[in-house]
Design a protein around this motif. Structure first.
Motif, short mmCIF file in Angstrom:
data_model
loop_
_atom_site.label_atom_id
_atom_site.label_comp_id
_atom_site.label_asym_id
_atom_site.label_seq_id
_atom_site.Cartn_x
_atom_site.Cartn_y
_atom_site.Cartn_z
N ALA A 253 0.86 -1.18 0.00
CA ALA A 253 0.00 0.00 0.00
C ALA A 253 0.90 1.23 0.00
O ALA A 253 1.82 1.33 0.81
N GLU B 272 -2.69 -1.33 -3.40
CA GLU B 272 -3.53 -0.40 -2.65
C GLU B 272 -2.85 0.95 -2.53
O GLU B 272 -1.62 1.06 -2.55
N LYS C 7 -6.71 -0.51 -5.51
CA LYS C 7 -7.77 -0.44 -4.51
C LYS C 7 -7.50 0.84 -3.71
O LYS C 7 -6.46 0.96 -3.05
N LEU D 230 -7.73 2.93 -0.79
CA LEU D 230 -8.05 2.79 0.62
C LEU D 230 -8.81 4.00 1.14
O LEU D 230 -9.72 3.87 1.95
N SER E 135 -3.55 -0.09 6.53
CA SER E 135 -3.21 -1.47 6.16
C SER E 135 -2.49 -2.23 7.27
O SER E 135 -1.98 -3.33 7.06
#
Length: 510
Positions: free
Chosen positions: A4, A115, A142, A144, A354
């Protein structure tokens, strides 16, 4: 599991960062070895070139290079058109920039990036925030969360210093946008935004444009050539590039030598810093006015501000720092590269979300930061005034802490026997709906057929923690009601996002 990252998706420059295995926030270099990637896209057949090479190509291919894409995210109808008359939506071009950043991060880290937390100006409305989220999805990320750039900057400066009840003033002057935010540090791991403001059409790019126009005037004065009649986009871009370089040099030097050529003629001139400052003074004064408006909105005085943080490359201009010193009575903090702190802060927040531990310079683990944000704009519905003109009826005021929900009554029908009401939800402070941004609409049906003005309707609007707008309307006499999660009609549908993602995935991005 993929990494992430934090992404600063800037108007002129973008950047990525990550919290490494040791818990330290680190910038991620692109394939060119730099931490900043120009937010420019070159359309070249089935290939899309993003970054420095695209920006350099703007002189040779002005119709196929797209810049300042972020400024167009607010316009629901805007599309970029290339030399072959192909249309490109702003969110898809933004997705190409994000794909380049994702690819470069994966190469640098040696692992997949899945992410991201992406930052936006604090004053971005619902449309711009959701378009940014959709751009991330199209790029294969993705998302977050979408967080405000000043909030990210405050995280990068460090909240784990044991401070409490401190007011921070964040002045963010980038290449294409200006953002001012005032926030309160509740404690070492808690941050509450008090107010924000700004201008999506004010930044270093506007300084370049003013300086380029000055170069044109000097050139025409010497050579008697009307460059507007020449109408050469390559010349325009060349003058803008020269202006940008001169602006950068004048942050470190009191004068710079510039050489310009057009229409077979050459102009050499020496530009003094004071002349440049005269050209941009009205822009700096506008940032000053917006700063004072934010201070008033927060119900504070400059004596109540404890720290002044600088964000964005344009804050390197000496005139900006001098103005802030005089305005606030405090020395602005410049401990971190102003171009990098937003990405670093986004990486810290991505790590929080995360489950990755963040550590300070001493190696001590920091607790997750609690962010308490506010609405960037007021939220209301379109109604009729006594002259039957459309007006903005505000339900949720600007700077209301989110998540939130507010109800307002007193709404009714405009015609006899009217059995349905169209509820148009808009975002903005202006009384004129045309000056606001449409969020979405819903229809309340089944209202009893009564004389106009008799039905009693209550409207409830709410923001969740992600900024999604929800509507609940009820006619009190009959109990007829409607609930809806609103989506701006200008946003892509799920099908369109999927189709766009497939297009972007099929393109070679370099």
């Amino acid at each position: 599991m993929g990494k992430a990252i934090g992404i600063d998706l800037g108007t002129t420059m973008s950047a990525t960062a990550i919290v490494d295995a040791m818990g330290r926030p680190q910038m991620i270099a692109n394939r060119e070895g730099k931490t900043l990637t120009p937010s420019a896209v070159l359309v070249r057949g089935a290939e899309r070139v993003v970054g420095e090479r695209a920006k350099r190509a703007a002189i040779a291919k002005p119709h196929n290079v797209f810049q300042f894409i972020k400024r167009r995210m607010c316009d629901p109808d805007f599309v970029f058109i290339d030399e072959d008359e192909r249309q490109h939506r702003p969110e898809e071009l933004s997705a190409l920039i994000l794909k380049k950043l994702k690819q470069d991060a994966e190469q640098a880290l040696g692992t997949e990036v899945t992410e991201a937390v992406i930052t936006v100006p604090a004053y971005f409305a619902d449309l711009e925030r959701n378009r940014t989220r959709q751009a991330g999805e199209i790029a294969g990320l993705k998302v977050l969360d979408i967080i405000n750039e000043p909030t990210a900057a405050a995280l990068a400066y460090g909240l784990g210093k044991g401070e409490a009840d401190k007011n921070i003033f964040v002045y963010d002057l980038g290449g294409g946008t200006f953002d001012v935010t005032i926030m309160n540090v509740i404690g070492p791991e808690a941050l509450r935004v008090l107010t924000s403001g700004g201008d999506r059409f004010l930044g270093g790019g506007d300084f370049d444009a003013d300086l380029s126009a000055y170069f044109v005037r000097q050139f025409e004065s010497k050579h008697g050539v009307d460059l507007k009649k020449v109408g050469d986009l390559k010349t325009d871009q060349a003058f803008c590039d020269a202006a940008e370089l001169a602006k950068i040099d004048l942050s470190a030097d009191s004068q710079v030598d510039v050489s310009l050529s057009a229409a077979g003629k050459v102009l050499d001139l020496t530009l003094e810093r004071r002349d440049f400052e005269k050209l941009i003074k009205h822009h700096i004064e506008k940032t000053k006015d917006l700063s004072e408006e934010a201070l008033a909105a927060a119900k504070l005085g400059w004596r109540d501000i404890d720290r002044v943080l600088l964000v964005g490359g344009s804050t390197r201009i000496p005139m900006v720092r001098e103005m802030l010193q005089q305005l606030t009575g405090k020395t602005p903090e410049v401990g971190i590269n102003p171009d990098e702190m937003v990405a670093l802060g986004a990486a810290i927040y991505a790590a929080n979300l995360s489950g990755v531990t963040v550590r300070n310079a001493k190696g001590q683990a920091l607790k997750q930061v609690s962010l308490r944000n506010v609405t960037a704009h007021a939220l209301g519905v379109i109604t009729l005034d006594h002259e039957h003109k459309d007006v903005n009826s505000t339900i949720i005021e600007k700077d209301t802490e989110i998540p939130t929900e507010k109800t307002r009554g007193g709404y009714t029908t405009a015609d006899d026997n009217q059995t349905s009401v169209r509820l148009q939800v808009i975002q903005g402070e202006d009384l004129e709906p045309a000056e606001c941004i449409k969020v979405g609409e819903a229809v309340l049906e089944g209202i009893p057929a009564l004389p106009k003005g008799e039905p009693k309707i209550e409207v409830t609007l709410g923001y969740d923690s992600s900024g999604i707008v929800r509507l609940h309307a009820k006619e009190l006499g009959s109990g007829r009601e409607i609930r809806s999660e609103l989506q701006c009609p200008a946003l892509m549908s799920k099908r369109q996002i999927q189709q766009s993602a497939e297009r972007v995935d099929a393109l070679k991005v370099s």
